[in-house]
Design a protein around this motif. Structure first.
Motif, PDB file in Angstrom:
ATOM      1  N   GLU A 110       0.810  -1.205   0.101  1.00 59.86           N
ATOM      2  CA  GLU A 110       0.017   0.098   0.124  1.00 59.86           C
ATOM      3  C   GLU A 110       0.973   1.170   0.038  1.00 59.86           C
ATOM      4  N   TRP A 111       2.038   1.080   0.619  1.00 61.21           N
ATOM      5  CA  TRP A 111       3.142   2.128   0.655  1.00 61.21           C
ATOM      6  C   TRP A 111       3.253   2.385  -0.865  1.00 61.21           C
ATOM      7  N   ASP A 112       3.427   1.699  -1.650  1.00 61.62           N
ATOM      8  CA  ASP A 112       3.862   1.824  -3.318  1.00 61.62           C
ATOM      9  C   ASP A 112       2.619   2.404  -3.990  1.00 61.62           C
ATOM     10  N   ILE A 113       1.515   1.914  -3.733  1.00 64.59           N
ATOM     11  CA  ILE A 113       0.274   2.282  -4.371  1.00 64.59           C
ATOM     12  C   ILE A 113       0.006   3.672  -4.250  1.00 64.59           C
ATOM     13  N   VAL A 114       0.270   4.322  -2.875  1.00 65.56           N
ATOM     14  CA  VAL A 114       0.056   5.622  -2.678  1.00 65.56           C
ATOM     15  C   VAL A 114       1.235   6.479  -3.252  1.00 65.56           C
ATOM     16  N   MET A 115       2.388   5.941  -2.874  1.00 65.81           N
ATOM     17  CA  MET A 115       3.248   6.811  -3.448  1.00 65.81           C
ATOM     18  C   MET A 115       3.624   6.968  -4.813  1.00 65.81           C
ATOM     19  N   ASN A 116       3.341   5.848  -5.268  1.00 69.60           N
ATOM     20  CA  ASN A 116       3.534   5.886  -6.911  1.00 69.60           C
ATOM     21  C   ASN A 116       2.551   6.642  -7.624  1.00 69.60           C
ATOM     22  N   THR A 117       1.393   6.756  -7.153  1.00 68.65           N
ATOM     23  CA  THR A 117       0.331   7.685  -7.749  1.00 68.65           C
ATOM     24  C   THR A 117       0.696   9.198  -7.241  1.00 68.65           C
ATOM     25  N   ASN A 118       0.712   9.404  -6.116  1.00 72.31           N
ATOM     26  CA  ASN A 118       0.657  10.739  -5.773  1.00 72.31           C
ATOM     27  C   ASN A 118       1.901  11.636  -5.594  1.00 72.31           C
ATOM     28  N   LEU A 119       3.028  10.717  -5.541  1.00 71.75           N
ATOM     29  CA  LEU A 119       4.664  11.363  -5.437  1.00 71.75           C
ATOM     30  C   LEU A 119       5.294  11.011  -6.777  1.00 71.75           C
ATOM     31  N   LYS A 120       5.692   9.866  -6.994  1.00 71.87           N
ATOM     32  CA  LYS A 120       6.460   9.438  -8.029  1.00 71.87           C
ATOM     33  C   LYS A 120       5.749   9.655  -9.340  1.00 71.87           C
ATOM     34  N   GLY A 121       4.355   9.627  -9.318  1.00 67.52           N
ATOM     35  CA  GLY A 121       3.745  10.002 -10.585  1.00 67.52           C
ATOM     36  C   GLY A 121       3.787  11.269 -11.067  1.00 67.52           C
ATOM     37  N   ALA A 122       3.881  12.076  -9.858  1.00 64.80           N
ATOM     38  CA  ALA A 122       3.797  13.522 -10.202  1.00 64.80           C
ATOM     39  C   ALA A 122       5.315  13.874 -10.781  1.00 64.80           C
ATOM     40  N   PHE A 123       6.052  13.197 -10.064  1.00 68.60           N
ATOM     41  CA  PHE A 123       7.516  13.558 -10.483  1.00 68.60           C
ATOM     42  C   PHE A 123       7.813  13.084 -11.916  1.00 68.60           C
ATOM     43  N   LEU A 124       7.231  11.963 -12.410  1.00 66.72           N
ATOM     44  CA  LEU A 124       7.616  11.459 -13.705  1.00 66.72           C
ATOM     45  C   LEU A 124       6.938  12.151 -14.657  1.00 66.72           C
ATOM     46  N   CYS A 125       5.835  12.913 -14.538  1.00 70.97           N
ATOM     47  CA  CYS A 125       4.936  14.003 -15.152  1.00 70.97           C
ATOM     48  C   CYS A 125       5.877  14.836 -15.309  1.00 70.97           C
ATOM     49  N   CYS A 126       6.406  15.487 -14.462  1.00 67.37           N
ATOM     50  CA  CYS A 126       7.362  16.561 -14.508  1.00 67.37           C
ATOM     51  C   CYS A 126       8.608  16.340 -15.263  1.00 67.37           C
ATOM     52  N   GLN A 127       8.887  15.150 -15.229  1.00 68.13           N
ATOM     53  CA  GLN A 127      10.137  14.733 -16.218  1.00 68.13           C
ATOM     54  C   GLN A 127       9.854  14.711 -17.623  1.00 68.13           C
ATOM     55  N   ALA A 128       8.452  14.180 -17.766  1.00 68.01           N
ATOM     56  CA  ALA A 128       7.915  14.059 -19.208  1.00 68.01           C
ATOM     57  C   ALA A 128       7.677  15.255 -19.901  1.00 68.01           C
ATOM     58  N   VAL A 129       7.215  16.358 -19.036  1.00 64.33           N
ATOM     59  CA  VAL A 129       7.146  17.557 -20.049  1.00 64.33           C
ATOM     60  C   VAL A 129       8.096  18.507 -19.942  1.00 64.33           C
ATOM     61  N   TYR A 130       9.227  18.181 -19.350  1.00 63.89           N
ATOM     62  CA  TYR A 130      10.480  19.002 -19.142  1.00 63.89           C
ATOM     63  C   TYR A 130      11.033  19.479 -20.382  1.00 63.89           C
ATOM     64  N   PRO A 131      11.186  18.534 -21.362  1.00 63.22           N
ATOM     65  CA  PRO A 131      12.149  18.854 -22.512  1.00 63.22           C
ATOM     66  C   PRO A 131      10.887  19.808 -23.463  1.00 63.22           C
ATOM     67  N   ALA A 132       9.681  19.706 -23.460  1.00 63.73           N
ATOM     68  CA  ALA A 132       8.896  20.779 -24.136  1.00 63.73           C
ATOM     69  C   ALA A 132       9.057  22.110 -23.607  1.00 63.73           C
ATOM     70  N   MET A 133       8.846  22.028 -22.182  1.00 69.16           N
ATOM     71  CA  MET A 133       9.026  23.373 -21.417  1.00 69.16           C
ATOM     72  C   MET A 133      10.373  24.150 -21.598  1.00 69.16           C
ATOM     73  N   LYS A 134      11.376  23.255 -21.597  1.00 67.81           N
ATOM     74  CA  LYS A 134      12.934  23.842 -21.675  1.00 67.81           C
ATOM     75  C   LYS A 134      12.883  24.140 -23.119  1.00 67.81           C
ATOM     76  N   GLN A 135      12.360  23.624 -24.211  1.00 68.17           N
ATOM     77  CA  GLN A 135      12.668  24.228 -25.511  1.00 68.17           C
ATOM     78  C   GLN A 135      11.679  25.614 -25.702  1.00 68.17           C
ATOM     79  N   GLN A 136      10.709  25.579 -24.927  1.00 72.35           N
ATOM     80  CA  GLN A 136       9.781  26.522 -24.964  1.00 72.35           C
ATOM     81  C   GLN A 136      10.537  28.019 -24.406  1.00 72.35           C
ATOM     82  N   GLY A 137      11.132  27.702 -23.378  1.00 75.81           N
ATOM     83  CA  GLY A 137      11.708  28.475 -22.610  1.00 75.81           C
ATOM     84  C   GLY A 137      10.924  29.173 -21.430  1.00 75.81           C
ATOM     85  N   LYS A 138       9.653  28.317 -21.394  1.00 71.44           N
ATOM     86  CA  LYS A 138       8.622  28.817 -20.406  1.00 71.44           C
ATOM     87  C   LYS A 138       7.680  27.741 -20.179  1.00 71.44           C
TER      88      LYS A 138
END
Ligand code: NDP
Length: 264
Positions: A110-138
């Motif tokens: 249950e630790w993994d279920i909650v952390m993978n959704t609420n925290l790791k999931g959010a982190f992986l989404c940030c990593q996934a959008v980073y190249p686009a945002m970096k390229q846009q400069g914003k």
């Protein structure tokens, strides 16, 4: 001065945008003209949210099947959005869940279920959008924390750990990506009426009255109470703000920090 809150031409991805707070934020960004991407698992709920946003706000809107606990699903979803729209201006990390138990009752998985959704999931989404945002400069990243980003809670330890982690992640990403023009901030909602807290009210008799009584503004929040904070942090109005957290809690946290008798 032009409308600092205008989001015409921006593309906003809201994880968990088909329900509750996420839908409230999707509506809010749509009212400012943003293209909206609803990214969640339940395709029927997502289709209903997409139809509702299209008919009420007339902005471009689509749904993406998206499971934040699965990196492949995140990467595929972000790739589809980039293919269709060519940019991502705003990411709202809103997808979240809770398993309410006393600490001694949790199973390790249950630790993994909650952390993978609420925290790791959010982190992986940030990593996934980073190249686009970096390229846009914003880019604007808005993490949805909680009062438990600030305080512990006896019967939701895993949730609280994940939400405190999300606030810490906000601080670190804000520093790491500031020179790339990416602002990373966090909204800390108080008690908001959504399917998540309807379940909490079922599990915890008396919660509804307790929140009304203890919240200085005297009521539960509604998903559209998050609208102003979301518009602000998604738009140019917040361009010089990063690593910040904004409570939208009817005064709940302030009440905790003060000796408030008689009641305000
Ligand atoms: P809801 O249950 O209404 O919404 C949760 C959303 O998250 C749904 O859209 C759900 O969509 C989505 N979701 C859950 N798991 C996943 C997943 N693995 N991948 C993608 N999407 C997922 O709850 P709320 O609106 O209340 O909660 C939204 C956020 O606000 C959460 O992060 C919550 O912790 C936070 N929050 C809520 C408060 C409140 O009082 N309501 C207070 C403080 C914070 P689907 O099932 O289709 O995937």
């Amino acid at each position: 001065m032009s409308d600092l809150f205008n989001l015409d031409g921006r593309v906003s991805v809201i994880t968990g945008g088909n329900s509750g707070i996420g839908k409230g934020i999707a509506d809010a960004l749509a009212t400012k003209g943003s293209t909206i991407i609803v990214a969640a698992r339940d395709e029927a709920k997502t289709a209903a949210a997409v139809d509702d946003i299209a008919s009420r706000f007339g902005v471009p809107v689509s749904g993406v099947s998206f499971d934040v606990s699965d990196k492949t699903s995140i990467d595929d979803g972000i790739a589809k959005i980039m293919e269709q729209y060519g940019r991502i201006d705003v990411l709202v990390n809103n997808a979240g869940m809770n398993i309410r138990k006393m600490p001694q009752e949790y199973k390790p998985e249950e630790w993994d279920i909650v952390m993978n959704t609420n925290l790791k999931g959010a982190f992986l989404c940030c990593q996934a959008v980073y190249p686009a945002m970096k390229q846009q400069g914003k880019g604007k990243i808005i993490n949805i924390g909680s009062m438990t980003s600030l305080f512990g809670i006896g019967k939701a330890l895993l949730y609280a750990c994940s939400k405190m982690g999300l606030l810490s992640m906000t601080y670190s990403l804000a520093l790491a990506w500031a020179r790339e023009g990416i602002n990373v901030n966090c909204i800390l909602p108080g008690w908001i009426v959504t399917p998540l807290t309807t379940a909490a009210q079922r599990d915890l008799p008396g919660l509804r009255e307790f929140v009304e009584e203890r919240t200085p503004l005297g009521r539960w929040g509604q998903p559209n109470d998050l609208a102003g904070a979301a518009m602000f942090l998604a738009s140019d109005a917040s361009d010089f703000i990063t690593g910040e957290s904004l409570r939208v809690d009817g005064g709940w946290a302030q009440h905790t920090n003060t000796v408030s008798f008689p009641r305000p």
